[in-house]
Scaffold this motif. Sequence first.
Motif, PDB file in Angstrom:
ATOM      1  N   SER A 112     109.507  87.889  21.993  1.00 37.17           N
ATOM      2  CA  SER A 112     109.366  87.465  23.381  1.00 37.17           C
ATOM      3  C   SER A 112     110.429  86.426  23.715  1.00 37.17           C
ATOM      4  O   SER A 112     110.898  85.691  22.852  1.00 37.17           O
ATOM      5  N   SER A 113     110.817  86.378  24.998  1.00 37.45           N
ATOM      6  CA  SER A 113     111.840  85.414  25.408  1.00 37.45           C
ATOM      7  C   SER A 113     111.263  84.295  26.268  1.00 37.45           C
ATOM      8  O   SER A 113     111.889  83.253  26.434  1.00 37.45           O
ATOM      9  N   ASP A 114     110.090  84.491  26.816  1.00 36.04           N
ATOM     10  CA  ASP A 114     109.451  83.494  27.673  1.00 36.04           C
ATOM     11  C   ASP A 114     108.684  82.488  26.804  1.00 36.04           C
ATOM     12  O   ASP A 114     107.980  82.860  25.862  1.00 36.04           O
ATOM     13  N   VAL A 115     108.802  81.203  27.098  1.00 37.47           N
ATOM     14  CA  VAL A 115     108.163  80.155  26.305  1.00 37.47           C
ATOM     15  C   VAL A 115     106.640  80.271  26.351  1.00 37.47           C
ATOM     16  O   VAL A 115     105.955  80.131  25.324  1.00 37.47           O
ATOM     17  N   VAL A 116     106.099  80.549  27.512  1.00 43.20           N
ATOM     18  CA  VAL A 116     104.650  80.676  27.646  1.00 43.20           C
ATOM     19  C   VAL A 116     104.156  81.885  26.861  1.00 43.20           C
ATOM     20  O   VAL A 116     103.131  81.824  26.169  1.00 43.20           O
ATOM     21  N   ASP A 117     104.898  82.988  26.933  1.00 43.54           N
ATOM     22  CA  ASP A 117     104.523  84.193  26.199  1.00 43.54           C
ATOM     23  C   ASP A 117     104.594  83.942  24.679  1.00 43.54           C
ATOM     24  O   ASP A 117     103.740  84.402  23.928  1.00 43.54           O
ATOM     25  N   ILE A 118     105.600  83.219  24.228  1.00 44.43           N
ATOM     26  CA  ILE A 118     105.712  82.871  22.806  1.00 44.43           C
ATOM     27  C   ILE A 118     104.507  82.036  22.384  1.00 44.43           C
ATOM     28  O   ILE A 118     103.906  82.276  21.328  1.00 44.43           O
TER      29      ILE A 118
END
Length: 116
Positions: A95-101
Amino acid sequence: MDSHFFDDLGADSMVMAQFCARGGKQPDLPSVSIKDIYQHPTIRSLAAPATTEVATPVSTRQYVHCGALQVLLLLGYSYLTAHVLELGFEWISASSDVVDIYLRLVLFGGAFFLGM
């Protein structure tokens, strides 16, 4: 003589532990362990001559096989754990999104904890 220590006489484990400790201090009495009390819960059965079972020793071949199986299970479990951790790391880092990570990390951590 035939009254049960726990059921008939109302003794509990603490009372019987004190009994064993006090009896062990008397040089003219044989020592009695708490294990003996639970196995022989009456005075008559406690005073009866003990019949002890002698465990038969295992052969060297059985001993080595048991150790080898334990090592194989440890290696297999370690490999499986490492593989699951690798897959989890790849899934989290995809994943590239911080929240998704963060959400993937929490989800994987919880699943891994429950799996363990």
